[in-house]
Design an enzyme around this catalytic site. Sequence first.
Site, PDB file in Angstrom:
ATOM      1  N   ASP A  31      32.327  39.500  45.251  1.00 27.84           N
ATOM      2  CA  ASP A  31      32.889  38.594  44.251  1.00 27.84           C
ATOM      3  C   ASP A  31      32.685  39.213  42.866  1.00 27.84           C
ATOM      4  O   ASP A  31      31.585  39.670  42.519  1.00 27.84           O
ATOM      5  CB  ASP A  31      32.177  37.233  44.316  1.00 27.84           C
ATOM      6  N   ASN A  59      40.133  36.112  32.560  1.00 31.73           N
ATOM      7  CA  ASN A  59      41.376  35.346  32.479  1.00 31.73           C
ATOM      8  C   ASN A  59      41.445  34.540  31.184  1.00 31.73           C
ATOM      9  O   ASN A  59      42.510  34.473  30.539  1.00 31.73           O
ATOM     10  CB  ASN A  59      41.484  34.408  33.686  1.00 31.73           C
ATOM     11  N   ASP A 113      45.162  39.782  36.699  1.00 35.31           N
ATOM     12  CA  ASP A 113      45.821  40.303  37.916  1.00 35.31           C
ATOM     13  C   ASP A 113      45.671  41.813  38.003  1.00 35.31           C
ATOM     14  O   ASP A 113      45.455  42.364  39.099  1.00 35.31           O
ATOM     15  CB  ASP A 113      47.300  39.914  37.912  1.00 35.31           C
ATOM     16  N   GLU A 134      38.931  35.834  43.006  1.00 35.92           N
ATOM     17  CA  GLU A 134      38.272  37.129  42.805  1.00 35.92           C
ATOM     18  C   GLU A 134      37.349  37.488  43.954  1.00 35.92           C
ATOM     19  O   GLU A 134      36.486  38.354  43.822  1.00 35.92           O
ATOM     20  CB  GLU A 134      37.482  37.105  41.485  1.00 35.92           C
TER      21      GLU A 134
END
Length: 504
Positions: free
Chosen positions: A365, A373, A382, A406
């Site tokens: 992770d 973001n 992305d 993620e």
Amino acid sequence: MNALGAHRFNWLRFDDPRIADFRYFAMEARWFDSVTVYRIASGGRIASNRLVPDDVNLHNVNDMILPLPDVGDPRAPVFVRVDNYAKFRDAPKMRLLESADAPAGFVDDLVFAALLMGLVLAPCILAAMLAFALRQTFVAWYAVVCAGMALTIAMTSGLAASWFSGNLVVFLVFERLGYVLIMFASCQFARDFIERDALSPAMRKALRWSGIFILVAGGLNAGIIQSPALFGFAQLVVVTALIAAFTQALRRGSRWVRYQLVGWSFAMVLVTDIALKGVGLGGFLETNFLIVFYAMVWEIVVVAIGVTDRALMLRSDRDRARQLAAEMENLAERDPLTGLLNRRGIANQYDSLMRRGFTTFALIDLDHFKSINDRFGHQIGDHALIATASALAPDEDTLAVRLGGEEFMLVLRGADATLRAERRRRAITARIADTVPQVDRPVTASMGVVEAPGEDAAGLPFEVLYLRADTLLYRAKNEGRNRYFRELLVFGEPPADDHQAFAA
């Protein structure tokens, strides 16, 4: 010899047989009630021999042979009375013979018939196998058509009589069965072979029921009643239905009907002639079975090309459908952003992977990904996820999965599986830094690794290993991130921490 008509009885006369010492009368096997042969000597003496169907056993040839009565005068004329001859086609061949042995050239005729029968049986067998493979009824009906042709050739050429001796009635029943099978199966074949949109529902019903009509009429004529008119009418119904179906299919642009038109053209002319003779209209051809055999061979060759053409197209369509289905399934099991397997994909392959030794599961992770973001936008986020997927680098011993957001997973095999997973975790930071320069800080990742070696691991559900790896992952996050925890599952013992490592 006088001609044979279709009345309750018929007389024939063989005048002054001088050229040979005839001893037998021969008549082609047909339906009749009785045949009586008379001979009248010059002094007025009359002698006769009589034959009824129950007395006839065909052997070697398809002729019913009756000894001529002896009146002491080899030149005495011969008279023949045939009672209730059923005229289903041209009058039977009749002649006087010197010997009851098979005529010269008969063996060559049998060899020719055997070759024809082999030519018909080959596509029959192939069509039966193809029908099983393709699950298409039109191929099965084509096999029935070929089987009917093979039976007809065997019964009318002398092949069947050369193989075994048989009662006349049994012989004629099987001869009729072969012919009826051809016509019945031809209707069903046309109904299923021609494209569905090229024939109306009413036309398909007409083909079905005309085939059933010829089947019933043929069955009645073979075993119960002898009605050439009924059987001839049934044949005309079949021919009319086929012509109407072909006409409609052509108007609607059918591709497959063209094969039938070309292949069945000669056969339909012969059937029409036989049908007209059956209903008493005389017909228009003087046919023999050699012409019928040639028409069968022509039909087999041309229609076989059509069946093969359509079978190949069906196979191509099926292959394309399977390929499309596989592509759709592959898309359903792939993450559209990174191209990695998704959760559904790994779940579907889990059992297979465990059997092949993929028993190490590393759950990864990205640390503080939400801030990327929020600060740089989802497009940059992305790009970071794509760079992460690239860093995980799947190979023949490593499978990479994006579980969502993620969160990623590596499924590995081999003794150094954990070491390879750790190398990929560390590579994420460098790959994002190289490919996403907009992110102005290092992006790290945390990882939880579960190794489940041994045969006992094969029975563990995917959810069990995922939850254990998830527990280790969150332990790594809670203890500072940018690190991993590893656990080796030993069956029969409580779980224990085996190793932990921090990022450099």
